[in-house]
Design an enzyme around this catalytic site. Structure first.
Site, PDB file in Angstrom:
ATOM      1  N   PRO A 163       0.835  -1.208   0.000  1.00  0.00           N
ATOM      2  CA  PRO A 163       0.000   0.000   0.000  1.00  0.00           C
ATOM      3  C   PRO A 163       0.867   1.254   0.000  1.00  0.00           C
ATOM      4  O   PRO A 163       1.828   1.351   0.758  1.00  0.00           O
ATOM      5  CB  PRO A 163      -0.800  -0.122   1.298  1.00  0.00           C
ATOM      6  N   GLU A 164       0.539   2.197  -0.877  1.00  0.00           N
ATOM      7  CA  GLU A 164       1.262   3.459  -0.921  1.00  0.00           C
ATOM      8  C   GLU A 164       0.403   4.540  -0.283  1.00  0.00           C
ATOM      9  O   GLU A 164      -0.676   4.278   0.248  1.00  0.00           O
ATOM     10  CB  GLU A 164       1.645   3.789  -2.360  1.00  0.00           C
TER      11      GLU A 164
ATOM     12  N   HIS B 226      -5.661 -14.949   9.653  1.00  0.00           N
ATOM     13  CA  HIS B 226      -4.721 -13.839   9.596  1.00  0.00           C
ATOM     14  C   HIS B 226      -5.265 -12.578  10.259  1.00  0.00           C
ATOM     15  O   HIS B 226      -4.680 -11.502  10.119  1.00  0.00           O
ATOM     16  CB  HIS B 226      -4.337 -13.552   8.149  1.00  0.00           C
TER      17      HIS B 226
ATOM     18  N   ARG C 153       1.014 -11.675   5.528  1.00  0.00           N
ATOM     19  CA  ARG C 153       2.476 -11.765   5.461  1.00  0.00           C
ATOM     20  C   ARG C 153       3.169 -11.221   6.707  1.00  0.00           C
ATOM     21  O   ARG C 153       4.368 -11.378   6.870  1.00  0.00           O
ATOM     22  CB  ARG C 153       2.987 -11.048   4.208  1.00  0.00           C
TER      23      ARG C 153
ATOM     24  N   LYS D  86      21.992  16.225  -5.280  1.00  0.00           N
ATOM     25  CA  LYS D  86      21.835  14.767  -5.284  1.00  0.00           C
ATOM     26  C   LYS D  86      22.241  14.204  -6.644  1.00  0.00           C
ATOM     27  O   LYS D  86      21.686  14.589  -7.668  1.00  0.00           O
ATOM     28  CB  LYS D  86      20.387  14.371  -4.961  1.00  0.00           C
TER      29      LYS D  86
END
Length: 276
Positions: A2-3, A98, A117, A160
């Site tokens: 998930p972002e 789960h 997971r 950078k």
């Protein structure tokens, strides 16, 4: 994983069930997720009220009446289910092996955390120590906040030498921006993921034109994605370039073909014609 948009959608969903509500009962079905639960986790939550439910990057933060903050990360596969009891109806989901944590709230909601997971986490930051919590202390600006703009983006990219795509996924540069939406924002801004991050800033750190396009693109891509996540509308067709290798670039009059490369071990999708 998930972002930011997916985490923000979860935050908004949980807010209606948890904000202002008291933890009536906490069920913890294992000793750990990615990390062990803090000592006396259930006891420290019991009876406290959620005063605020916010997000920092990909972390959910529940400010508690005890002064502590509940910190949650969904990891790779974590998700929440909210069952709400009312006088007229009660919807109960079937138990899942789960389902690792269950919060029963005074609002009548049962909030269940499921994580096959087990890469998610739940932790507690004691009063006054949230700002120094390791995962949060060095995080960059929130891309959906008013503080994030071309100038702030250029300043952190100045000097950078890493690629622009890799820089964007550094949480110290942009909080919560991940692999998918970094590719999407770069395409919308017509910037190559291969170019050096420093090229969007002048030697003084002032933003170049690319920084203005990129900051606007990040906000647009994330805002649209949050709306889709709230509508539970996850379709690959929502992406302009991500996971669309070999397809025609959607930019009008471009004619390029989307390519896939690997940067920092992650797949990057871009158009070599219109992204420079």
């Amino acid at each position: 994983m998930p972002e930011l948009p997916e985490v923000e959608a979860v935050r908004r969903t949980l807010e209606s069930a948890m904000l202002g509500a008291r933890f009536r009962r906490i069920v913890v079905r294992r000793p750990n997720l990615r990390i062990p639960f803090p000592k006396h986790f259930a006891e420290r939550l019991q009876g406290t009220t959620v005063r605020a439910l916010t997000r920092r990057g990909k972390y959910l933060l529940a400010e508690l009446s005890s002064g502590e903050t509940l910190i949650i990360h969904l990891g790779m596969s974590g998700s929440f289910d909210v069952d709400v009891e009312t006088a007229k109806r009660s919807r109960r989901r079937e138990a899942d092996p789960h389902d690792h944590v269950v919060f029963r709230m005074s609002s009548g909601a049962t909030v269940t955390f499921n994580d096959p997971r087990r890469f998610g986490l739940m932790d507690l930051a004691v009063r006054g120590h949230l700002e120094t919590y390791p995962a949060l202390s060095a995080m960059g600006r929130e891309p959906l906040s008013s503080e994030f703009d071309a100038a702030s983006l250029a300043r952190v990219c100045r000097g950078k030498h890493t690629s622009l795509k890799v820089a964007l996924m550094d949480q110290r540069v942009v909080a919560g921006l991940g692999n998918i939406y970094a590719s999407e924002a770069l395409h919308r801004a017509h910037l190559s993921p291969r170019r050096q991050a420093s090229t969007i800033a002048a030697s003084t750190g002032a933003p170049r034109a690319g920084a203005h396009r990129l900051a606007a693109a990040i906000k647009k891509v994330l805002t649209d994605a949050v709306e889709r996540a709230m509508a539970d509308s996850y379709r690959s067709s929502r992406f302009r370039v991500y996971d669309r290798e070999g397809t025609r670039c959607p930019t009008r009059q471009c004619g390029g073909t989307i390519r896939r490369i690997v940067q920092a071990g992650r797949s990057t999708f871009y158009c070599p014609v219109c992204q420079r």
